[in-house]
Structures are given as C-alpha cells and as structure tokens.
Motif scaffolding. Structure first.
Motif, PDB file in Angstrom:
ATOM      1  N   ASP A 177      26.026  -1.568  -7.251  1.00 18.85           N
ATOM      2  CA  ASP A 177      26.300  -1.989  -5.885  1.00 18.85           C
ATOM      3  C   ASP A 177      25.900  -3.461  -5.762  1.00 18.85           C
ATOM      4  N   PRO A 178      26.846  -4.374  -5.600  1.00 13.08           N
ATOM      5  CA  PRO A 178      26.514  -5.804  -5.572  1.00 13.08           C
ATOM      6  C   PRO A 178      25.703  -6.224  -4.357  1.00 13.08           C
ATOM      7  N   LEU A 179      25.598  -5.354  -3.353  1.00 17.93           N
ATOM      8  CA  LEU A 179      24.809  -5.661  -2.165  1.00 17.93           C
ATOM      9  C   LEU A 179      23.445  -4.984  -2.198  1.00 17.93           C
ATOM     10  N   ALA A 180      23.068  -4.453  -3.343  1.00 20.85           N
ATOM     11  CA  ALA A 180      21.761  -3.806  -3.500  1.00 20.85           C
ATOM     12  C   ALA A 180      20.926  -4.592  -4.497  1.00 20.85           C
ATOM     13  N   GLY A 181      19.834  -5.162  -4.012  1.00 16.72           N
ATOM     14  CA  GLY A 181      18.959  -5.929  -4.887  1.00 16.72           C
ATOM     15  C   GLY A 181      17.658  -5.199  -5.155  1.00 16.72           C
ATOM     16  N   GLY A 234      -4.702  -8.051  15.270  1.00 17.83           N
ATOM     17  CA  GLY A 234      -4.007  -7.961  13.998  1.00 17.83           C
ATOM     18  C   GLY A 234      -2.652  -7.318  14.195  1.00 17.83           C
ATOM     19  N   VAL A 235      -1.771  -7.550  13.243  1.00 17.19           N
ATOM     20  CA  VAL A 235      -0.427  -6.976  13.304  1.00 17.19           C
ATOM     21  C   VAL A 235      -0.163  -6.216  12.008  1.00 17.19           C
ATOM     22  N   GLY A 236       0.227  -4.969  12.144  1.00 19.73           N
ATOM     23  CA  GLY A 236       0.636  -4.182  10.985  1.00 19.73           C
ATOM     24  C   GLY A 236       2.148  -4.091  10.937  1.00 19.73           C
ATOM     25  N   MET A 237       2.724  -4.463   9.812  1.00 19.38           N
ATOM     26  CA  MET A 237       4.172  -4.350   9.593  1.00 19.38           C
ATOM     27  C   MET A 237       4.385  -3.063   8.811  1.00 19.38           C
ATOM     28  N   ILE A 238       5.005  -2.059   9.445  1.00 15.48           N
ATOM     29  CA  ILE A 238       4.994  -0.712   8.884  1.00 15.48           C
ATOM     30  C   ILE A 238       6.402  -0.140   8.782  1.00 15.48           C
ATOM     31  N   PHE A 239       6.731   0.380   7.588  1.00 21.89           N
ATOM     32  CA  PHE A 239       7.960   1.142   7.390  1.00 21.89           C
ATOM     33  C   PHE A 239       7.685   2.595   7.795  1.00 21.89           C
ATOM     34  N   LEU A 240       8.550   3.149   8.632  1.00 15.15           N
ATOM     35  CA  LEU A 240       8.387   4.513   9.114  1.00 15.15           C
ATOM     36  C   LEU A 240       9.693   5.291   8.946  1.00 15.15           C
ATOM     37  N   PRO A 241       9.646   6.614   9.037  1.00 13.52           N
ATOM     38  CA  PRO A 241      10.857   7.420   8.841  1.00 13.52           C
ATOM     39  C   PRO A 241      11.891   7.173   9.941  1.00 13.52           C
ATOM     40  N   PRO A 242      13.178   7.294   9.611  1.00 10.41           N
ATOM     41  CA  PRO A 242      14.229   7.144  10.633  1.00 10.41           C
ATOM     42  C   PRO A 242      14.170   8.231  11.708  1.00 10.41           C
ATOM     43  N   SER A 297      24.303   1.843  -1.144  1.00 11.86           N
ATOM     44  CA  SER A 297      23.230   2.561  -1.826  1.00 11.86           C
ATOM     45  C   SER A 297      21.866   2.280  -1.207  1.00 11.86           C
ATOM     46  N   VAL A 298      21.785   1.257  -0.349  1.00  8.75           N
ATOM     47  CA  VAL A 298      20.514   0.873   0.265  1.00  8.75           C
ATOM     48  C   VAL A 298      20.311   1.585   1.599  1.00  8.75           C
ATOM     49  N   LEU A 299      21.378   1.722   2.369  1.00  6.14           N
ATOM     50  CA  LEU A 299      21.278   2.270   3.723  1.00  6.14           C
ATOM     51  C   LEU A 299      20.596   3.637   3.805  1.00  6.14           C
ATOM     52  N   PRO A 300      20.856   4.574   2.873  1.00 15.65           N
ATOM     53  CA  PRO A 300      20.201   5.888   2.992  1.00 15.65           C
ATOM     54  C   PRO A 300      18.685   5.842   2.874  1.00 15.65           C
ATOM     55  N   THR A 301      18.155   4.786   2.267  1.00 14.74           N
ATOM     56  CA  THR A 301      16.702   4.693   2.091  1.00 14.74           C
ATOM     57  C   THR A 301      16.064   3.731   3.081  1.00 14.74           C
ATOM     58  N   GLU A 302      16.860   3.180   4.004  1.00 17.18           N
ATOM     59  CA  GLU A 302      16.329   2.199   4.960  1.00 17.18           C
ATOM     60  C   GLU A 302      15.362   2.864   5.939  1.00 17.18           C
ATOM     61  N   PRO A 303      14.145   2.353   6.064  1.00 15.51           N
ATOM     62  CA  PRO A 303      13.211   2.905   7.046  1.00 15.51           C
ATOM     63  C   PRO A 303      13.482   2.294   8.418  1.00 15.51           C
ATOM     64  N   THR A 304      12.829   2.825   9.436  1.00 13.17           N
ATOM     65  CA  THR A 304      12.751   2.114  10.703  1.00 13.17           C
ATOM     66  C   THR A 304      11.464   1.295  10.650  1.00 13.17           C
ATOM     67  N   ILE A 305      11.508   0.080  11.148  1.00 19.59           N
ATOM     68  CA  ILE A 305      10.399  -0.855  10.939  1.00 19.59           C
ATOM     69  C   ILE A 305       9.746  -1.181  12.281  1.00 19.59           C
ATOM     70  N   HIS A 306       8.435  -0.984  12.319  1.00 23.42           N
ATOM     71  CA  HIS A 306       7.683  -1.201  13.561  1.00 23.42           C
ATOM     72  C   HIS A 306       6.444  -2.040  13.270  1.00 23.42           C
ATOM     73  N   GLN A 307       5.998  -2.729  14.298  1.00 27.02           N
ATOM     74  CA  GLN A 307       4.748  -3.493  14.220  1.00 27.02           C
ATOM     75  C   GLN A 307       3.751  -2.860  15.183  1.00 27.02           C
ATOM     76  N   ILE A 308       2.542  -2.622  14.681  1.00 28.40           N
ATOM     77  CA  ILE A 308       1.450  -2.172  15.541  1.00 28.40           C
ATOM     78  C   ILE A 308       0.520  -3.354  15.778  1.00 28.40           C
ATOM     79  N   PHE A 309       0.098  -3.529  17.015  1.00 26.11           N
ATOM     80  CA  PHE A 309      -0.812  -4.613  17.385  1.00 26.11           C
ATOM     81  C   PHE A 309      -2.178  -4.004  17.663  1.00 26.11           C
ATOM     82  N   VAL A 310      -3.174  -4.521  16.965  1.00 26.40           N
ATOM     83  CA  VAL A 310      -4.523  -3.958  16.994  1.00 26.40           C
ATOM     84  C   VAL A 310      -5.503  -5.006  17.502  1.00 26.40           C
ATOM     85  N   GLY A 311      -6.213  -4.685  18.571  1.00 31.70           N
ATOM     86  CA  GLY A 311      -7.213  -5.600  19.104  1.00 31.70           C
ATOM     87  C   GLY A 311      -8.545  -5.452  18.384  1.00 31.70           C
TER      88      GLY A 311
END
Length: 221
Positions: free
Chosen positions: A25-29, A58-66, A105-119
């Motif tokens: 897949d030429p669009l999958a790196g 602080g900021v957490g950059m987190i991959f989560l399930p779709p 081939s990448v899309l099926p494994t794409e997570p949803t991406i969220h940031q948590i902000f922690v004081g």
C-alpha cells in the motif's frame, strides 16, 4: 518560539522521506511524527475548560479505541490513576485529524486520539516533581490497561505525557503528519523545538505506537 519552527520541522520530516519505507500500500508508511513544546496559546484558545499557568498543567497525547464505550471505559481508568496520584483532571480534548489521505491498510488500525489535561497537585513542589508524577501514573495506568481484559486495549497508547513537550505521531508517511494533525497547521501553535523522525522498521511491522519520535528522543536504530 514560533509557528515557523514547526513548519521547518515538518519540512525536514518530508525531506526524510527517502529514509522511510512503504509496503504494498503506497499510502502506508512505517510511521512518522514530531515532538514540540506544549503550545500553550493554542490550548487556551481551544480548551472548553480553565487552564492554570503554563508549566502547572500537563498534556497526555493518548491513542484510544474507536468504540465509544471502550474509549469511555479507558478514560475513566485514566482519570482514576491521575486522581490517585494527587493530581487534577482538568478536561479532555478530541484531537482533530484529517484521515482522507491514509492508506486502506492503515484505516482499520487508526485509533481515536484524545488529549487529557492534568493540573499539578499540591503534592508536587515545582515542575520537575510534576514531570516525575506524570511519568509515574502513565506507567501505572499503562501496566493496568495492558494487563486487563478491556476490549480495544490494543489501540491504547500514550504518545506523550508531559508539562513540557507534546508528540504528534502515527502510522503515517513523512508528508502526512502535517496534513493529518490539523493542530500543526494552526498559527497559534508555536515552539522553539521541533524534533522529527520518519521510521524505517527493520524487525517489526509498522504500528501506530511504534511510530517515532518517542517521548523524549528520536533515534536512528
């Protein structure tokens, strides 16, 4: 700090394309990303909750399930670990992405991406102590989630968790990082640091979590 630094970092990343790999897949790196300083101005403009002074959150950059149900379950666990360590959950932000350029081939494994902000809690005297606390509860919740029976835990990954730096990365081509993450095109996002890498795997298949850079460094094998 300037937005130009981030633009130059992405330009360097694109010029590393020859160092990366693609498959059938030429669009999958193998993955690519950028590490920058916390973009305080941007976050103050987009967060729907109050932020303390820069360095006190602080900021957490987190991959989560779709799946929304699986995502909410993990977010609840993450919040519990934050509070157990005496820190404050300020809020969550869904990271805007543009995935139309991703390979099939990448899309099926794409997570949803969220940031948590922690004081920063009262048990952390200074930013260095806060950084250590962010590290401790990230490791604790990583171990808990990975050893659990939670559905969708294979999507879970913390790209970064810091009051100083932030990582935008994924199973992307070098040229896709700035297109995929819409934040990186926002003029309010400024940094004096841009650390980039395009991955070329030698002994593992590409995944979202194995993309570079890692939380503090980029490396070349």
């Amino acid at each position: 700090k300037s937005h130009r630094i981030i633009e130059q970092g992405l330009q360097i990343l694109e010029r590393l394309t020859h160092r990366g790999a693609v498959g059938a897949d030429p669009l999958a790196g193998d993955g690519a990303g950028i590490l920058i300083q916390i973009p305080d101005d941007l976050f103050r403009g987009v967060a729907d909750f109050e932020l303390p002074a820069a360095g006190d959150y602080g900021v957490g950059m987190i991959f989560l399930p779709p799946s929304e149900a699986d995502r909410l379950a993990m977010q609840t666990i993450i919040e519990r670990f934050v509070e157990q360590e005496g820190q404050q959950v300020l809020g969550w932000r869904h990271v805007p992405v543009e995935n139309s350029g991703l390979g099939e081939s990448v899309l099926p494994t794409e997570p949803t991406i969220h940031q948590i902000f922690v004081g920063r809690g009262g048990n952390c005297v200074g930013q260095d102590a806060f950084e250590r606390k962010l590290f401790v509860f990230r490791k604790s919740m990583d171990n808990h989630i990975h050893s659990s029976e939670l559905e969708g835990k294979s999507f879970y990954y913390v790209s970064s968790m810091s009051s100083r730096t932030l990582v935008y990365k994924g199973m992307l081509l070098a040229s896709q990082v700035g297109e995929y993450y819409q934040d990186l095109r926002d003029e309010r996002m400024v940094s004096a640091l841009a650390l980039v890498h395009q991955r070329f795997s030698t002994n593992t298949f590409p995944t979202w979590d194995l993309a570079h850079p890692f939380r503090m460094i980029a490396h070349n094998g």
